[in-house]
Design an enzyme around this catalytic site. Sequence first.
Site, PDB file in Angstrom:
ATOM      1  N   GLY A   1     -37.999  51.107  93.162  1.00  0.00           N
ATOM      2  CA  GLY A   1     -38.572  50.000  92.405  1.00  0.00           C
ATOM      3  C   GLY A   1     -39.950  50.280  91.835  1.00  0.00           C
TER       4      GLY A   1
ATOM      5  CB  CYS B   1     -11.989  36.944  77.880  1.00  0.00           C
ATOM      6  SG  CYS B   1     -11.704  38.168  76.581  1.00  0.00           S
TER       7      CYS B   1
ATOM      8  CB  CYS C   1      -8.381  40.166  78.452  1.00  0.00           C
ATOM      9  SG  CYS C   1      -9.914  39.824  79.332  1.00  0.00           S
TER      10      CYS C   1
ATOM     11  CB  CYS D   1     -14.621  40.922  77.919  1.00  0.00           C
ATOM     12  SG  CYS D   1     -13.513  40.128  79.073  1.00  0.00           S
TER      13      CYS D   1
ATOM     14  CB  CYS E   1     -11.910  43.218  77.106  1.00  0.00           C
ATOM     15  SG  CYS E   1     -11.093  41.831  76.301  1.00  0.00           S
TER      16      CYS E   1
END
Lengths: 214, 360
Positions: B92, B301, B304, B326, B332
């Site tokens: 980090g 979506c 899909c 998506c 997808c």
Amino acid sequence: MSSALVHNHPSGPGRSGQEFAHDIRPGMANPVMDCQAVFRALLLTMSRPGTIATLGRRLAPPAPLTPAAAAVFLTLADMDTPVWLGDAATPELCTYLRFHCGCPIVREPGRAAFALVADGRRLPELDGFAAGHQEYPERSATLVLQVTGFDTASGVRLTGPGVNGETVLGVDGLSPGFWPAFMDNHSRFPLGYDAILCSEDEIAALPRSVRVEV
Amino acid sequence: MSLLDDALLDDALLDDAMMPGAAAFLAEKPAATVDRAATDAGARISTASQNAAQTTAQAAPERDAQYNYAYLDEQTKRMIRRAVLKAVAVPGYQVPFAGREMPMPYGWGTGGIQLSASILGPDDVFKVIDQGADDTTNAVSIRKFFVRTTGVRTTESTAEASVIQTRHRIPETPLTEDQIMVYQVPIPEPLRWMEPRESETRTMHALEEYGVMHVRLYEDIARHGRIATNFMYPVLVNGRYVMSPSPIPKFDNPKLDRSPALHLFGAGREKRIYAVPPYTEVRSLDFEDHPFEVEKWDECCGLCGATDSYLDEVILDDAGGRMFVCSDTDHCAARRAAGHVGPMAARRDLKELADRTAAE
């Protein structure tokens, strides 16, 4: 000016540059691809403490450097990284590292970016190595500790970033005094040195972020 | 001996000394990858190097040997590699690095590209996404850049990739231990919006003085009744450093927490590298009475039918027609290949969109 190059050679007059080059053991056969492979092994072990990566024996460095430790130096060290060799600083080893890495060899441990501990059973004063600053914790030393081998079945318990739950790392040829020193090192996180352990042909790594329990 | 003779003699000596290396260099003209270091060090080493170069060429026929492998010079790669190892050791924390000029403008992913150039090798399979899609300009350009300079194998499948360079998304397919994510980061400093001075933010990180970050989130709640930050949502890594996860939607933040993959972040303009190692705690900042939440959609979506993926809204006409699809095109396409059908998949006027995302 070319005469200066040929005659003022460190090994004295009468020896050509080619002869001198043969005194130095060769470096990586293919520096670009070999260094990439060694770096990925380093990245793997540093990001997953307890993992052991095999580097093979791609180098035949002068004693007491092991082939694995030599690969680490040739992959990471250059003119920007002062290297401390302690009592392993033989002329042959200094020449080898200066030739292949172009790195300065320093006497003061506190100045070193990389420090070689040639025999893990005989540790130098580890507190002498740079631990970075609170504002710049990355300005710390990386220790290259030479050990005799690794064991994944038994050893110290590792937890922390990079470890899924907990894991075990056994190290042969490492002074038992290293582990309390490394726990102290971890306790001052984000300060601290990082360690790369090297046997003849394998490496493991201990970033300062990892917790050790003996 | 006159000055002239001396010079002639030295020239002859130098010619002799140069012969083996120079001859090898000329004889191997097609294999321009012969390393100068190797030719300097003597014939024995340069022979080995040529063999290695030929082996590499067979495995990677497309690589443009006029460039060094992966474009960057070796000293730059070493500098970046050292920064990456320190970044991994201090999760980090943003490690400064000497970012190079790349053959593309800042903002096109120069940080991520320098990271990828320093880690990619002949065993890798490379995937590049921009906003979840493999076929947008930025993703296509970066993929072509690395195919040309490394000959790396590429894929659009998340599961097949070993290195995934991304802008804005983490793929929906769960990542594995064998994968490295490389993020293109525009602004690495999460405290920058509150404190413009680098010297101050650096001190704030050193002292763990992150109260101001919570104040910003609190101001969101005071104004909007909820935390309105939707991307670049700040996280606390390993309980120590507050980190910007780059402009991924907060939907993707939970994927970072204890992820089996290694995550590397590169900011080219700001010249910072940071990392989240595998299995590292990544906590999105929040409050007890306003816990962290991810985006939700009422729709699924359109192509899909996925209800669990991040959706992009697509405007279809100027009469209010719209659909959700998506953002992750690989996810997808894989779902549709497996027989999932969304409510708008059959519409003929959307066929081009469906074909585009199913191209793989």
